[in-house]
Design a protein around this motif. Structure first.
Motif, PDB file in Angstrom:
ATOM      1  N   VAL A 227      58.551  45.735  76.324  1.00  0.00           N
ATOM      2  CA  VAL A 227      57.169  46.192  76.458  1.00  0.00           C
ATOM      3  C   VAL A 227      56.530  46.900  75.437  1.00  0.00           C
ATOM      4  CG1 VAL A 227      56.617  49.175  77.398  1.00  0.00           C
ATOM      5  CG2 VAL A 227      58.119  47.691  78.359  1.00  0.00           C
ATOM      6  N   ALA A 228      54.956  47.211  74.945  1.00  0.00           N
ATOM      7  CA  ALA A 228      55.015  47.576  73.757  1.00  0.00           C
ATOM      8  C   ALA A 228      54.849  48.748  73.376  1.00  0.00           C
ATOM      9  CB  ALA A 228      53.746  46.118  72.983  1.00  0.00           C
ATOM     10  N   VAL A 229      53.930  49.433  74.204  1.00  0.00           N
ATOM     11  CA  VAL A 229      53.966  51.018  74.014  1.00  0.00           C
ATOM     12  C   VAL A 229      54.337  51.414  75.467  1.00  0.00           C
ATOM     13  CG1 VAL A 229      52.241  52.669  73.603  1.00  0.00           C
ATOM     14  CG2 VAL A 229      52.272  50.271  72.693  1.00  0.00           C
ATOM     15  N   PHE A 230      55.324  52.696  74.740  1.00  0.00           N
ATOM     16  CA  PHE A 230      55.376  53.688  76.411  1.00  0.00           C
ATOM     17  C   PHE A 230      55.041  54.337  77.606  1.00  0.00           C
ATOM     18  CE2 PHE A 230      57.359  56.577  78.932  1.00  0.00           C
ATOM     19  CZ  PHE A 230      57.978  56.219  79.597  1.00  0.00           C
ATOM     20  N   ASP A 231      54.517  54.334  78.584  1.00  0.00           N
ATOM     21  CA  ASP A 231      53.834  54.507  79.446  1.00  0.00           C
ATOM     22  C   ASP A 231      54.380  54.591  80.465  1.00  0.00           C
ATOM     23  OD1 ASP A 231      50.583  55.191  80.062  1.00  0.00           O
ATOM     24  OD2 ASP A 231      51.118  53.641  81.969  1.00  0.00           O
ATOM     25  N   ILE A 232      54.427  55.907  80.979  1.00  0.00           N
ATOM     26  CA  ILE A 232      55.427  55.721  82.611  1.00  0.00           C
ATOM     27  C   ILE A 232      55.420  55.118  84.009  1.00  0.00           C
ATOM     28  CG2 ILE A 232      54.842  58.161  83.433  1.00  0.00           C
ATOM     29  CD1 ILE A 232      57.993  56.928  83.896  1.00  0.00           C
ATOM     30  N   ASP A 233      53.438  55.327  83.708  1.00  0.00           N
ATOM     31  CA  ASP A 233      53.166  54.656  85.071  1.00  0.00           C
ATOM     32  C   ASP A 233      53.280  52.637  84.792  1.00  0.00           C
ATOM     33  OD1 ASP A 233      52.527  56.590  86.671  1.00  0.00           O
ATOM     34  OD2 ASP A 233      49.931  56.605  85.123  1.00  0.00           O
ATOM     35  N   ARG A 234      52.959  52.310  83.676  1.00  0.00           N
ATOM     36  CA  ARG A 234      52.859  50.888  83.275  1.00  0.00           C
ATOM     37  C   ARG A 234      54.628  50.395  83.706  1.00  0.00           C
ATOM     38  NH1 ARG A 234      50.103  47.152  81.126  1.00  0.00           N
ATOM     39  NH2 ARG A 234      51.921  45.364  79.354  1.00  0.00           N
ATOM     40  N   VAL A 236      56.718  52.077  85.649  1.00  0.00           N
ATOM     41  CA  VAL A 236      56.864  52.245  87.377  1.00  0.00           C
ATOM     42  C   VAL A 236      55.806  50.783  87.378  1.00  0.00           C
ATOM     43  CG1 VAL A 236      56.431  52.846  89.452  1.00  0.00           C
ATOM     44  CG2 VAL A 236      57.189  54.426  87.347  1.00  0.00           C
ATOM     45  N   ASP A 237      54.774  50.326  87.764  1.00  0.00           N
ATOM     46  CA  ASP A 237      54.493  49.310  87.772  1.00  0.00           C
ATOM     47  C   ASP A 237      55.516  47.873  87.734  1.00  0.00           C
ATOM     48  OD1 ASP A 237      52.209  50.876  88.930  1.00  0.00           O
ATOM     49  OD2 ASP A 237      50.723  50.076  87.973  1.00  0.00           O
ATOM     50  N   LEU A 247      67.903  49.202  82.437  1.00  0.00           N
ATOM     51  CA  LEU A 247      66.267  49.624  82.564  1.00  0.00           C
ATOM     52  C   LEU A 247      67.167  51.194  81.201  1.00  0.00           C
ATOM     53  CD1 LEU A 247      63.702  50.762  81.454  1.00  0.00           C
ATOM     54  CD2 LEU A 247      63.437  52.793  83.924  1.00  0.00           C
ATOM     55  N   PRO A 248      67.617  50.959  79.945  1.00  0.00           N
ATOM     56  CA  PRO A 248      68.020  52.016  78.740  1.00  0.00           C
ATOM     57  C   PRO A 248      67.250  52.862  77.958  1.00  0.00           C
ATOM     58  CG  PRO A 248      68.847  49.636  78.632  1.00  0.00           C
ATOM     59  CD  PRO A 248      68.020  49.293  79.137  1.00  0.00           C
ATOM     60  N   GLY A 249      66.969  53.785  77.646  1.00  0.00           N
ATOM     61  CA  GLY A 249      66.240  54.030  77.576  1.00  0.00           C
ATOM     62  C   GLY A 249      66.449  56.000  76.577  1.00  0.00           C
ATOM     63  N   PRO A 250      65.660  56.857  76.413  1.00  0.00           N
ATOM     64  CA  PRO A 250      66.139  57.944  75.969  1.00  0.00           C
ATOM     65  C   PRO A 250      66.001  58.879  77.109  1.00  0.00           C
ATOM     66  CG  PRO A 250      64.294  57.684  75.239  1.00  0.00           C
ATOM     67  CD  PRO A 250      64.614  56.043  75.417  1.00  0.00           C
ATOM     68  N   SER A 256      61.342  61.253  83.350  1.00  0.00           N
ATOM     69  CA  SER A 256      59.548  60.758  83.826  1.00  0.00           C
ATOM     70  C   SER A 256      60.017  59.696  84.837  1.00  0.00           C
ATOM     71  CB  SER A 256      58.957  60.129  82.710  1.00  0.00           C
ATOM     72  OG  SER A 256      58.961  60.115  81.343  1.00  0.00           O
ATOM     73  N   LEU A 257      61.582  59.126  85.209  1.00  0.00           N
ATOM     74  CA  LEU A 257      61.796  58.736  85.830  1.00  0.00           C
ATOM     75  C   LEU A 257      62.024  59.502  87.203  1.00  0.00           C
ATOM     76  CD1 LEU A 257      63.760  55.937  85.082  1.00  0.00           C
ATOM     77  CD2 LEU A 257      61.126  55.525  86.016  1.00  0.00           C
TER      78      LEU A 257
END
Length: 495
Positions: A227-234, A236-237, A247-250, A256-257
């Protein structure tokens, strides 16, 4: 311990171990669910890496030569990074949030023979004077003859720049064998499995993205989805369409999820990894209760030592939220008399590139790396990080260093003095607040906070730009002239 001596040996062996299984799925700029994502098997990726290695060799990259990679997550990033290592080169990842001057400084001091960049990403000018720039999206990577250089386990594989506990970034050197050993353990404790579908939000220029992301996936046979740029809608899609399991992340990602209306779209998620900021116990409980994750790991690490501590399967929500887990195998951790966390073992870096003074300051004569972080052990032997010895704060997973930010702000003609601290933020964990004393020159008096912040955004990566700015008549100084930042955070109000 792994059976491979080098990262290229391990990565290329994935062709035999996992063959036609899907290795990389890259949608690029295409929305999830549309036609056209690039899909490559492990066999195909290995062949492209060998070809890229030949391209680097033809360009003149030999054993030990450094090449910078300044681009967002993509299939090309993966092929370039491991192609370079296969040719015997040393990878220098560069933070895509850097402005050109910041990147130029790191690239110049790394002695990079070339820089691969993605033209136009985030509107940046990616040309570095004096260093050949290759467009990552050009046909460069496909223009070589398959080649494998001579590489040994003790050779440096990458130099990742970090500011450590002071402002100017320094290049931490890691070798092949220590990286493989470290992320074999990480993959086990994170429950990364063959066939997992790993959505990669963490940037590849960061130790986590490169090693807990790419290296771990090649070790286990997990499908990599950059994923190049984080966008929550993208995101989720992609989770729904590609049936993401890992799905690791801060902490901000999980916040957001939890706001997603249709949780059924997240049903395939099995394993998560978080850290890099304090995590409220309630957030961990909600993740377990409201999201489908079966495992959630946390840990403590740094560029200079990779993984230091990791949580263990079965750890409670309280343990995951309030501690960084237990020391990794083969890694010693102790807390010095002043509270500083010290680390010793195979995972400690080989030193800072071309900086023996900084290396000696960081690693003492007994081999202990001085992390600059303050910590304590719980009764169960888990490490709890309680603060930072020298001000560093973390903005959405990125280390921000007040000394570096202050240096930029002092370049503004209206600024006479400045002190930056980290303050709490619900979404990002922490953000910067700058306290500014204006210069006495006639043009400084009318300078506004908005003007200074806008000026900062032109010169600094976004996470470094202070979120708040306050003007003071003077900074609180101690008898030796040092700013007493604890007073900035309490008496003067840090909110």
């Amino acid at each position: 311990m792994t059976q491979w001596r080098t990262i290229p040996e391990m990565v290329l062996s994935a062709a035999d171990r996992f063959g036609d299984a899907e290795a990389v799925v890259d949608y690029g700029d295409n929305p999830a669910g549309t036609d056209g994502p690039l899909r490559l098997s492990f066999a195909e990726v290995a062949e492209r890496i060998r070809t890229a290695s030949g391209a680097f060799s033809r360009f003149g990259v030999g054993k030990g030569d450094r090449v910078a990679l300044w681009a967002p997550n993509s299939a090309e990033w993966i092929i370039a990074a491991f192609g370079l290592m296969t040719a015997g080169g040393v990878l220098v990842p560069v933070n895509t949030r850097f402005k050109p001057d910041e990147a130029a400084d790191v690239i110049a001091r790394s002695g990079a023979k070339a820089v691969l960049a993605q033209k136009g990403f985030l509107g940046q000018d990616f040309d570095i004077p004096g260093v050949p720039t290759i467009d990552l999206k050009s046909d460069f990577l496909s223009g070589g003859t398959p080649f494998e250089g001579a590489v040994d386990g003790g050779d440096i594989s990458d130099v990742i720049y970090t500011s450590g506990t002071t402002g100017r970034p320094k290049g931490a050197m890691m070798n092949h064998s220590q990286t493989l050993r470290m992320y074999e353990e990480w993959a086990t404790l994170a429950d990364l499995r063959e066939g997992d579908r790993y959505l990669m939000i963490n940037p590849y220029f960061h130790t986590f993205g490169l090693k807990a992301g790419l290296v771990a996936s090649f070790l286990r046979g997990a499908t990599m989805l950059p994923v190049a740029v984080f966008d929550i809608d993208r995101v989720v899609d992609l989770i729904a369409v590609e049936r993401i399991t890992m799905l690791p992340g801060p902490p901000t990602l999980y916040h957001s999820l939890l706001t997603v209306a249709d949780k059924n779209r997240l049903a395939t998620l099995r394993a998560g990894v978080t850290g890099a900021a304090d995590i409220p116990v309630e957030l961990v409980r909600r993740i377990h209760d409201e999201l489908p994750f079966q495992t959630l790991m946390t840990g403590y690490g740094l560029t200079e030592a990779g993984n230091v501590t990791l949580s263990r399967p079965g750890d409670s929500s309280v343990d995951v939220a309030t501690t960084a887990g237990l020391p990794c195998e083969g890694v010693e951790v102790r807390v010095a008399d002043d509270g500083e966390v010290l680390v010793r073992g195979y995972s400690v870096m080989q030193g800072y590139l071309d900086d023996p003074v900084a290396t000696a300051e960081a690693i003492d004569t007994d081999g202990w790396l001085h992390t600059g972080d303050l910590g304590e052990f719980t009764e169960s032997g888990r490490l709890r990080i309680v603060g930072r010895k020298k001000d560093m704060f973390i903005v959405g997973g990125f280390n921000a260093y007040p000394a570096e930010i202050e240096g930029y702000l002092l370049e503004h003609p209206a600024v006479a003095q400045v002190a930056v601290i980290g303050v709490a933020d619900d979404r990002l964990g922490q953000v910067g607040k700058a306290f500014v004393v204006l210069d006495e020159n006639p043009g400084a008096a009318g300078t506004s906070a908005d003007e200074l912040l806008a000026w900062s955004r032109e010169r600094m990566a976004g996470y470094k730009v202070p979120r708040y700015l306050a003007f003071l008549d003077e900074l609180p100084l101690n008898a030796t002239g040092k700013v007493m930042k604890d007073r900035l955070g309490t008496r003067l109000g840090a909110g």
